[in-house]
Design an enzyme around this catalytic site. Sequence first.
Site, mmCIF file in Angstrom:
data_model
loop_
_atom_site.group_PDB
_atom_site.id
_atom_site.type_symbol
_atom_site.label_atom_id
_atom_site.label_comp_id
_atom_site.label_asym_id
_atom_site.label_seq_id
_atom_site.Cartn_x
_atom_site.Cartn_y
_atom_site.Cartn_z
ATOM 1 N N GLU A 175 0.801 -1.234 0.000
ATOM 2 C CA GLU A 175 0.000 0.000 0.000
ATOM 3 C C GLU A 175 0.830 1.278 0.000
ATOM 4 O O GLU A 175 0.614 2.174 0.809
ATOM 5 C CB GLU A 175 -0.959 -0.019 1.198
ATOM 6 C CG GLU A 175 -1.871 -1.237 1.182
ATOM 7 C CD GLU A 175 -2.811 -1.315 2.388
ATOM 8 O OE1 GLU A 175 -2.712 -0.471 3.290
ATOM 9 O OE2 GLU A 175 -3.640 -2.247 2.408
ATOM 10 N N ASN A 215 1.969 -5.183 -3.114
ATOM 11 C CA ASN A 215 0.564 -5.474 -2.819
ATOM 12 C C ASN A 215 -0.189 -4.164 -2.544
ATOM 13 O O ASN A 215 0.315 -3.299 -1.821
ATOM 14 C CB ASN A 215 0.528 -6.366 -1.555
ATOM 15 C CG ASN A 215 -0.824 -6.966 -1.267
ATOM 16 O OD1 ASN A 215 -1.421 -7.588 -2.149
ATOM 17 N ND2 ASN A 215 -1.314 -6.795 -0.055
ATOM 18 N N HIS A 252 -10.568 -5.846 -2.693
ATOM 19 C CA HIS A 252 -11.617 -5.592 -1.698
ATOM 20 C C HIS A 252 -12.767 -4.865 -2.402
ATOM 21 O O HIS A 252 -12.746 -3.643 -2.553
ATOM 22 C CB HIS A 252 -11.082 -4.696 -0.566
ATOM 23 C CG HIS A 252 -10.112 -5.367 0.335
ATOM 24 N ND1 HIS A 252 -10.435 -6.464 1.098
ATOM 25 C CD2 HIS A 252 -8.822 -5.093 0.618
ATOM 26 C CE1 HIS A 252 -9.379 -6.834 1.812
ATOM 27 N NE2 HIS A 252 -8.386 -6.018 1.533
ATOM 28 N N GLU A 281 -6.629 -10.430 -1.273
ATOM 29 C CA GLU A 281 -7.437 -10.212 -0.070
ATOM 30 C C GLU A 281 -8.918 -10.114 -0.442
ATOM 31 O O GLU A 281 -9.655 -9.300 0.109
ATOM 32 C CB GLU A 281 -6.992 -8.930 0.651
ATOM 33 C CG GLU A 281 -5.513 -8.917 0.987
ATOM 34 C CD GLU A 281 -5.047 -7.664 1.732
ATOM 35 O OE1 GLU A 281 -5.909 -6.892 2.215
ATOM 36 O OE2 GLU A 281 -3.825 -7.468 1.832
ATOM 37 N N ASP A 283 -12.739 -9.893 -1.073
ATOM 38 C CA ASP A 283 -14.038 -9.941 -0.398
ATOM 39 C C ASP A 283 -14.973 -8.991 -1.142
ATOM 40 O O ASP A 283 -14.515 -8.032 -1.757
ATOM 41 C CB ASP A 283 -13.949 -9.648 1.108
ATOM 42 C CG ASP A 283 -13.132 -8.424 1.469
ATOM 43 O OD1 ASP A 283 -12.810 -7.609 0.578
ATOM 44 O OD2 ASP A 283 -12.818 -8.255 2.662
HETATM 45 O O1 9MR Z 1 -7.546 -7.612 8.663
HETATM 46 C C1 9MR Z 1 -6.537 -6.799 9.242
HETATM 47 C C2 9MR Z 1 -7.052 -6.206 10.525
HETATM 48 O O2 9MR Z 1 -7.208 -7.202 11.500
HETATM 49 C C3 9MR Z 1 -6.093 -5.147 11.036
HETATM 50 O O3 9MR Z 1 -6.650 -4.471 12.150
HETATM 51 C C4 9MR Z 1 -5.825 -4.151 9.947
HETATM 52 C C5 9MR Z 1 -4.869 -3.104 10.456
HETATM 53 O O4 9MR Z 1 -4.286 -2.344 9.495
HETATM 54 O O5 9MR Z 1 -5.276 -4.822 8.819
HETATM 55 C C6 9MR Z 1 -6.192 -5.719 8.263
HETATM 56 O O6 9MR Z 1 -5.642 -6.301 7.115
HETATM 57 C C7 9MR Z 1 -5.421 -5.405 6.032
HETATM 58 C C8 9MR Z 1 -4.244 -5.909 5.261
HETATM 59 O O7 9MR Z 1 -3.138 -6.093 6.114
HETATM 60 C C9 9MR Z 1 -3.866 -4.959 4.146
HETATM 61 N N1 9MR Z 1 -5.008 -4.653 3.304
HETATM 62 C C10 9MR Z 1 -6.233 -4.266 3.998
HETATM 63 C C11 9MR Z 1 -6.581 -5.335 5.035
HETATM 64 C C12 9MR Z 1 -7.928 -5.061 5.630
HETATM 65 O O8 9MR Z 1 -7.905 -3.857 6.326
#
Ligand code: 9MR
Length: 493
Positions: A175, A215, A252, A281, A283
């Site tokens: 990101e 990613n 997403h 990821e 959904d």
């Molecule tokens: O699912 C993850 C969540 O439990 C965490 O709190 C969050 C914190 O940044 O990150 C979420 O996972 C993310 C992933 O690492 C990167 N892309 C977005 C995902 C969903 O927020």
Amino acid sequence: MESQMRDVPRRRARGRTRLLLGGVCAAVIAVASVAMTTLAHADLSGPPGSTLKAAAERSGRYFGAAMGGDRLSDSGFLTIANREFDMMTAVNEMKPDATEPNSGQFTFSSGDAIYNWATQHGMRVRGHTLAWHAQQPRFWANLSGSSLRAAMIEHINGVMAHYKGKLAYWDVVNEAFAENGSRRSSNLQSTGNDWIEVAFRTARAADPSVKLCYNDYNIENWTYAKTQGVYNMIRDFKSRGVPIDCVGLQTHFTGGSSLPSNFQTTLSSFGALGVDVALTEADVTNASTSQYGGLTQACMSVPRCVGITTWGIRDSDSWRGSENPLLFDRNSSPKPAYTSVLNALNAASTTVPGSSTSPSSPPVSSPPVSSPPASSPPVSSPPPSSPPVTGQPGTCTAAFRMVNTWGGGYQGEVTVANGGSTALNGWTVRLTLAGGQTIANVWNGVNTGTSGTVSVRNADYNGTLGPNATTTFGFLVNGSTNTAPGSFSCTSP
Ligand code: 9MR
């Protein structure tokens, strides 16, 4: 489980926001490493698969899920994971804050617990993630410039050493782009625009066996500025030999965003750069059957699309549980979207290159790509108009280039050239560092010594240089001065 709101990704054009919810999960005991399982042999003529992984493996692909450490005691989750999935991503447990809570102090128990469970159940594991603006070790907040750059490099080296040879993919950088296609501002970005390539070079040197991915989210729509920004970075990396093997599109389609009609164009365009693509990821709001079917079909139509991962398994696992965006409901039953994904997997029209001995992968949507193998640095061939070769056998030269400098160090690059008339089989460059300087990292070469006169010999894969051919190796130096190394010499056996 602790809930938190973090950085809010946003598709400005449509004024959407997304909440990031989630938890940091309990540590579990680590066990010994397990060898990576290999992919099944692709065969599109075989019977349809009755599980997600079986259907994906028909075309040499995988079907993955993400799990938090708390799911290790959730038998409902584990039953479905074991039955349906062959790739696993840790939701939070391999992120920088989890693996290096204090400077130089690495903890892998939570990540290892997921790794061990997954590999003991025949899955491969995707590492997520090494360098990101979010979920950073707390001590990074006190660092900037060269000290933060050095901390990032140390982090990548420390974590990748632990998982060396064990993972299928690493999300090296996560990101790093803003919605307008420029770099996202962050403390890492403030260390210099080259932070991403330094992360990838460091990663390649740390583990040449794992595929290195960039990613991001909101890079699914081909005409979107952010997609183009990421695409241009990867094109640039490939043209300059910066090691990168794959792009993860988070996919997403939640919070109002939806499957773009040009998704397949995006996947094939990335693939045409010579990188693997994966949906990392996925959904979808209310698990729309048409969107799930469509995103799967797009991947199955692009040879370099190697697999799909959903961010959780049941709606109760989702970071956006209120949108019921996953393939299984809260009672562990497959939803209609599961069937549309399964059918699209079984209807794959292409196989992943190299997964089949009788490939049925016409380049429907992406042309065959000639990219160097994952671990090859660029080795140039002489141009067709090269003058007749008159050099002596085995003449090796080394030329230094200062790539980047910062307060406490620099990044250098050495081009090794064969000016002789016969091939060089191995080379060694000797260079002398200025006083007080130490080499922190070398890639595409193997060093002996870290200060004073250091010698760097070829890596396993770039020692043979034909007449007039060149190759490069790179290195990072820490020190109070940025004085370039002196007295270069190159020898060949
Ligand atoms: O699912 C993850 C969540 O439990 C965490 O709190 C969050 C914190 O940044 O990150 C979420 O996972 C993310 C992933 O690492 C990167 N892309 C977005 C995902 C969903 O927020």
